[in-house]
Design a protein around this motif. Structure first.
Motif, PDB file in Angstrom:
ATOM      1  N   LYS A 132      45.026   0.374  35.393  1.00 26.50           N
ATOM      2  CA  LYS A 132      44.453   0.836  34.139  1.00 26.50           C
ATOM      3  C   LYS A 132      44.375  -0.235  33.149  1.00 26.50           C
ATOM      4  N   PHE A 133      45.598  -0.881  32.983  1.00 26.07           N
ATOM      5  CA  PHE A 133      45.525  -2.161  32.018  1.00 26.07           C
ATOM      6  C   PHE A 133      44.681  -3.201  32.498  1.00 26.07           C
ATOM      7  N   LEU A 134      44.599  -3.537  33.736  1.00 28.41           N
ATOM      8  CA  LEU A 134      44.219  -4.771  34.348  1.00 28.41           C
ATOM      9  C   LEU A 134      42.705  -4.249  34.704  1.00 28.41           C
ATOM     10  N   GLY A 135      42.193  -3.480  34.895  1.00 28.50           N
ATOM     11  CA  GLY A 135      40.964  -2.976  35.282  1.00 28.50           C
ATOM     12  C   GLY A 135      40.086  -3.490  34.343  1.00 28.50           C
ATOM     13  N   ASP A 136      38.705  -4.097  34.824  1.00 33.17           N
ATOM     14  CA  ASP A 136      37.730  -4.785  34.014  1.00 33.17           C
ATOM     15  C   ASP A 136      36.392  -4.472  34.204  1.00 33.17           C
ATOM     16  N   ASN A 137      36.131  -3.176  34.356  1.00 31.83           N
ATOM     17  CA  ASN A 137      34.704  -2.846  34.577  1.00 31.83           C
ATOM     18  C   ASN A 137      34.028  -2.121  33.602  1.00 31.83           C
ATOM     19  N   ARG A 138      34.126  -2.788  32.480  1.00 32.57           N
ATOM     20  CA  ARG A 138      33.652  -1.982  31.065  1.00 32.57           C
ATOM     21  C   ARG A 138      32.265  -2.291  31.057  1.00 32.57           C
ATOM     22  N   LEU A 139      31.550  -1.376  30.544  1.00 32.87           N
ATOM     23  CA  LEU A 139      30.091  -1.680  30.255  1.00 32.87           C
ATOM     24  C   LEU A 139      29.966  -2.431  28.966  1.00 32.87           C
ATOM     25  N   THR A 140      29.212  -3.273  28.559  1.00 37.34           N
ATOM     26  CA  THR A 140      29.115  -4.072  27.377  1.00 37.34           C
ATOM     27  C   THR A 140      28.318  -3.650  26.472  1.00 37.34           C
ATOM     28  N   SER A 141      27.476  -2.656  26.812  1.00 40.91           N
ATOM     29  CA  SER A 141      26.686  -1.846  25.329  1.00 40.91           C
ATOM     30  C   SER A 141      26.162  -0.556  26.048  1.00 40.91           C
ATOM     31  N   PRO A 142      25.929   0.399  25.283  1.00 45.63           N
ATOM     32  CA  PRO A 142      25.230   1.633  25.646  1.00 45.63           C
ATOM     33  C   PRO A 142      23.988   1.257  26.535  1.00 45.63           C
ATOM     34  N   ILE A 143      23.842   2.413  27.464  1.00 41.39           N
ATOM     35  CA  ILE A 143      22.680   2.065  28.380  1.00 41.39           C
ATOM     36  C   ILE A 143      21.973   3.618  28.634  1.00 41.39           C
ATOM     37  N   ARG A 144      20.734   3.322  28.668  1.00 42.26           N
ATOM     38  CA  ARG A 144      19.941   4.624  28.901  1.00 42.26           C
ATOM     39  C   ARG A 144      19.167   4.628  30.129  1.00 42.26           C
ATOM     40  N   ARG A 145      18.838   5.775  30.840  1.00 43.64           N
ATOM     41  CA  ARG A 145      18.080   5.435  32.097  1.00 43.64           C
ATOM     42  C   ARG A 145      16.548   5.399  31.916  1.00 43.64           C
ATOM     43  N   GLY A 198      13.375   5.386  33.969  1.00 43.72           N
ATOM     44  CA  GLY A 198      12.773   5.481  35.167  1.00 43.72           C
ATOM     45  C   GLY A 198      13.701   5.228  36.150  1.00 43.72           C
ATOM     46  N   GLY A 199      13.719   4.123  37.064  1.00 38.48           N
ATOM     47  CA  GLY A 199      14.823   4.092  38.181  1.00 38.48           C
ATOM     48  C   GLY A 199      15.586   2.916  37.756  1.00 38.48           C
ATOM     49  N   ALA A 200      15.649   2.353  36.483  1.00 34.87           N
ATOM     50  CA  ALA A 200      16.614   1.399  36.087  1.00 34.87           C
ATOM     51  C   ALA A 200      17.102   1.759  34.595  1.00 34.87           C
ATOM     52  N   TRP A 201      18.187   1.183  34.363  1.00 34.00           N
ATOM     53  CA  TRP A 201      18.775   1.273  33.181  1.00 34.00           C
ATOM     54  C   TRP A 201      18.295   0.035  32.059  1.00 34.00           C
ATOM     55  N   GLN A 202      18.220   0.794  30.756  1.00 31.55           N
ATOM     56  CA  GLN A 202      18.222  -0.111  29.791  1.00 31.55           C
ATOM     57  C   GLN A 202      19.162  -0.206  28.574  1.00 31.55           C
ATOM     58  N   GLN A 203      19.429  -1.201  28.130  1.00 32.79           N
ATOM     59  CA  GLN A 203      20.387  -1.607  26.943  1.00 32.79           C
ATOM     60  C   GLN A 203      19.761  -0.857  25.820  1.00 32.79           C
ATOM     61  N   VAL A 204      20.608  -0.169  24.952  1.00 33.66           N
ATOM     62  CA  VAL A 204      20.204   0.381  23.906  1.00 33.66           C
ATOM     63  C   VAL A 204      21.266   0.188  22.656  1.00 33.66           C
ATOM     64  N   GLN A 263      24.730   6.630  28.391  1.00 30.86           N
ATOM     65  CA  GLN A 263      26.314   6.126  28.490  1.00 30.86           C
ATOM     66  C   GLN A 263      26.604   5.302  27.201  1.00 30.86           C
ATOM     67  N   ILE A 264      27.669   5.724  26.509  1.00 30.93           N
ATOM     68  CA  ILE A 264      27.821   4.972  25.511  1.00 30.93           C
ATOM     69  C   ILE A 264      29.566   4.439  25.600  1.00 30.93           C
ATOM     70  N   PRO A 265      29.672   3.137  25.715  1.00 28.08           N
ATOM     71  CA  PRO A 265      31.056   2.685  26.164  1.00 28.08           C
ATOM     72  C   PRO A 265      31.626   2.546  24.672  1.00 28.08           C
ATOM     73  N   VAL A 266      33.003   2.678  24.790  1.00 25.73           N
ATOM     74  CA  VAL A 266      33.852   2.968  23.705  1.00 25.73           C
ATOM     75  C   VAL A 266      35.271   2.089  24.186  1.00 25.73           C
ATOM     76  N   ALA A 267      36.009   1.832  22.995  1.00 36.47           N
ATOM     77  CA  ALA A 267      37.371   1.384  23.270  1.00 36.47           C
ATOM     78  C   ALA A 267      38.338   2.173  24.249  1.00 36.47           C
ATOM     79  N   VAL A 268      39.381   1.684  25.116  1.00 35.80           N
ATOM     80  CA  VAL A 268      40.368   2.757  25.748  1.00 35.80           C
ATOM     81  C   VAL A 268      41.504   2.804  24.874  1.00 35.80           C
ATOM     82  N   THR A 269      41.714   4.139  24.498  1.00 35.26           N
ATOM     83  CA  THR A 269      42.960   4.552  23.850  1.00 35.26           C
ATOM     84  C   THR A 269      44.164   4.094  24.345  1.00 35.26           C
TER      85      THR A 269
END
Lengths: 255, 430
Positions: free
Chosen positions: B40-53, B55-61, B377-383
């Motif tokens: 949990k502490f060392l995992g590093d798979n965070r989104l860098t910004s909100p993403i929106r679907r 079509g078939g891809a994701w775009q940063q918003v 998806q909206i990335p946030v800080a980990v409590t």
């Protein structure tokens, strides 16, 4: 008076409708009847084609007929105290909650909590009933207290949980733990069931099919004959549930 | 920089003795943590910004766009579902319940797939519980029923039971008796003094038999109950009755097997029966980190611990009817906001399919299975890492978690408050 309510097509047909206002006494008083579709309040004619035939001077003379996509309509007949409701197809959860008199006929299947905490009157379901038929609300100490529920098909799990009075008659099979915590009244199961009457403290349950996984805390108290569908049937008699001070009686058909 | 007495943000144990080393905005090492905590502490798979679907891809918003779109989706829905909440702090949960009330939404937490049945049983017959400190200092007999702490709560045995010396037990490993009841011989069963192997679905019958034995009705017990011999049942009952202070811990083996809340009720009633003879307590092994807190917060505000339906403007609760799994399976809800949980990984397929059909928004730091069902998806800080807040341990003790560093992500509270304000403005309460 006969009130016919036929559902209109809806854009989101799976969103349930809460319709505790659909009871005979409300139509007699010609109240402004409203129902809920999700978090939106609707007038009756936004959801149904409404047809009214003939007069009535008391709620006893009112018959409501529901047809169309009625399987998602909840709480029909809640606190009903007179008259008749006929549902031509399936009906949603909590049909006949707390009803004290009158009659509800369901031609199709009934969703869960049919006749929840019912006090009197008659409910007849010609199809199957889902879980908690004749049971109580979460945390309540009493389920159905009076009246009769008859299900011609099967019923789900926890049928007649906390049954305290009246009669629940399931002509087909029941699921797991029918009559669990029951403290009074009569539960009749025409077919098979699983673990009947766990923790029962009173009342009578009769299983005319096979009772699977009978709990080890029921004491054999001989055998007796009982009548079911016009036939005399030899039954084993058990007292229980002795996990508590149970004084209930469970009859199970002899093989 | 090393930070001491850090609270672990993973399971319901909320171990508060971790030492975490931080370099800038990165955790580089964890001391005292179990494998789960380290991940949990060392995992590093965070989104860098909100993403929106798209079509078939994701775009940063931007966060502003994402918040605006979330509010619009929820306002447009006739039966919105707000699900999750167990991985975040109480302050965010509180905003969630108020948002649910404002929207006329259904709000549910992860109890719906874990200890919801335990709460239902407690509502029927009460809860003779205690804190984990009481267990550590007093319990000479511990029962783990339908739970495998070595895998699911790896430090539970070393902090509170088998390997933890207490005030009245100075050599706990020798002085405490541990009984494990399960359908298979788990890792925890390997170090127990007694292992009771039950046939799957047989918990209710075994608990009923133990209740009858404790009530003095040994002669009625058949030679085997759900695969457990009468002799073993008598031996276990004698151990329970001989305890000075006993503690039962139960898990999903009891809550999610056939009978569900009736299994838990039977276990509580066994505990009540044992209390006529000696002192016994019973506690659920809460899994999701702050799930206990979500039950507390929901109850303070609405009167109900989970599965709260605000559709009619007042709170209504009925597990089976208002629980998210049931609502999704029936295809009732027409929009969903997922906060701090992963229903895509844990819910049945039919529910996941419905989540993919409707507009689903996820507020979560990480890419997970729900990401693949969501539109936004909206990335946030980990409590507990880069956000602070209050969480409840599995025994109901509130613990304040700290921020280890200030990162670039907003907290759940920040994002939810903005959504709440936007909805309030649209509803004309602004």
């Amino acid at each position: 008076m006969r009130v016919i309510l036929e559902t209109k097509p809806r854009k989101k047909p799976k969103i349930p409708i809460e319709a505790e206002a659909i009871i005979p006494q409300n139509f007699l008083l010609k109240n402004d009847i409203r129902v809920y579709e999700g978090n939106k309040e609707r007038t009756l004619d936004e959801i149904f084609y409404v047809t009214t035939e003939g007069p009535a001077v008391s709620a006893d003379q009112v018959e409501i007929v529901l047809s169309g996509e009625t399987g998602v309509i909840k709480r029909v007949g809640e606190y009903m105290n007179a008259g008749r409701i006929v549902i031509e197809g399936d009906i949603g959860m909590h049909c006949g909650n707390f009803m004290s008199a009158g009659e509800i006929i369901i031609r199709g299947n009934a969703d869960a909590w049919l006749g929840r905490e019912m006090r009197g009157g008659v409910i007849r379901c010609e199809g199957n009933a889902d879980h908690y038929c004749g049971a109580g609300y979460r945390g309540e100490k009493r389920g159905m207290r009076g009246g009769t529920i008859e299900v011609l098909g099967n019923a789900g799990d926890f049928t007649a949980e906390y049954l305290s009075g009246g009669e629940v008659r399931i002509m087909g099979d029941c699921g797991d733990l029918p009559g669990v915590e029951m403290r009074g009244g009569t539960l009749i199961i025409g077919g098979d069931c699983h673990r009947p009457c766990g923790n029962m403290t009173g009342g009578t349950c009769m299983v005319f099919g096979t009772a699977r996984a009978l709990l080890p805390t029921f004491v054999n108290a001989g055998s007796e004959e009982r009548e079911f569908c016009g036939q005399r049937v030899e039954m084993n008699v058990f007292r229980g549930d002795v996990a508590n001070r149970g004084k209930g009686t469970l009859f199970v058909r002899k093989k | 920089m090393k930070v001491e007495d850090v609270v672990c943000p993973f399971c319901g144990c909320l171990c508060d003795d971790l030492v975490v080393e931080v370099e800038g905005t990165r955790v580089v090492s964890v001391e005292n943590g179990c494998t789960l905590a380290n991940e949990k502490f060392l995992g590093d798979n965070r989104l860098t910004s909100p993403i929106r679907r798209a079509g078939g891809a994701w775009q940063q918003v931007s966060y502003e766009e994402a918040i605006e779109e979330t509010a619009a989706i929820l306002l447009d829905a006739d039966r919105p579902l707000l699900y999750g909440w167990s991985g975040t702090h109480g302050e965010a949960q509180s905003i969630g319940v108020h948002l649910g009330e404002l929207l006329g939404a259904l709000i549910d937490n992860t109890s719906t797939v874990c200890h919801g049945p335990s709460i239902m049983a407690i509502q029927e017959v009460g809860h003779p519980g205690c804190t984990l400190g009481q267990v550590k200092n007093r319990a000479d007999v511990v029962v783990y029923w339908g739970t495998n702490p070595i895998d699911a709560h790896p430090r539970h045995m070393s902090r509170y039971t088998t390997f933890a010396d207490g005030f009245f037990l100075t050599d706990a490993f020798l002085e405490r008796k541990v009984i494990v009841v399960d359908v298979r011989k788990s890792e925890s069963a390997n170090i127990a003094d007694e292992f009771v192997k039950i046939e799957p679905g047989g918990d209710y019958a075994v608990l009923a038999a133990l209740r009858a034995i404790v009530r003095g009705k040994r002669s009625l017990i058949p030679s085997f109950v759900s695969g457990v011999s009468r002799e073993q049942l008598f031996r276990v009952a004698d151990t329970l009755l001989g305890a000075k202070f006993g503690a039962i811990f139960f898990g999903l083996g009891l809550t999610m097997s056939r009978g569900r809340y009736k299994n838990v009720r039977n276990a509580i009633e066994l505990t009540a029966e044992l209390n006529r003879h000696t002192k016994w307590t019973i506690s659920p092994m809460r899994g999701h980190w702050n799930v206990y807190g979500s039950n507390e917060v929901f109850t303070w505000i609405s009167g109900y611990p989970y599965a709260v339906d605000f559709a009619r403007g007042i709170a209504f609760y009925n597990p089976g009817e208002t629980t998210s799994v049931d609502v999704l399976r029936r295809g009732e809800c027409d929009a969903c906001l997922v906060v701090a949980s992963d229903p895509g990984a844990h819910f049945p397929r039919a529910c996941a399919e419905h989540l993919a059909r409707i507009p689903t928004v996820q507020i979560d730091p990480h890419v997970n299975a729900t990401t693949h069902l969501a539109r936004l998806q909206i990335p946030v800080a980990v409590t507990g890492i880069d956000a602070e807040g209050t969480a409840y341990r599995m025994d109901g003790v509130p613990i304040r978690t700290r921020k280890l560093f200030t990162g670039r992500y907003p907290s759940d509270t920040d994002v939810l408050m903005k959504i709440y304000d936007r909805v309030k403005e649209e509803k004309g309460h602004g």
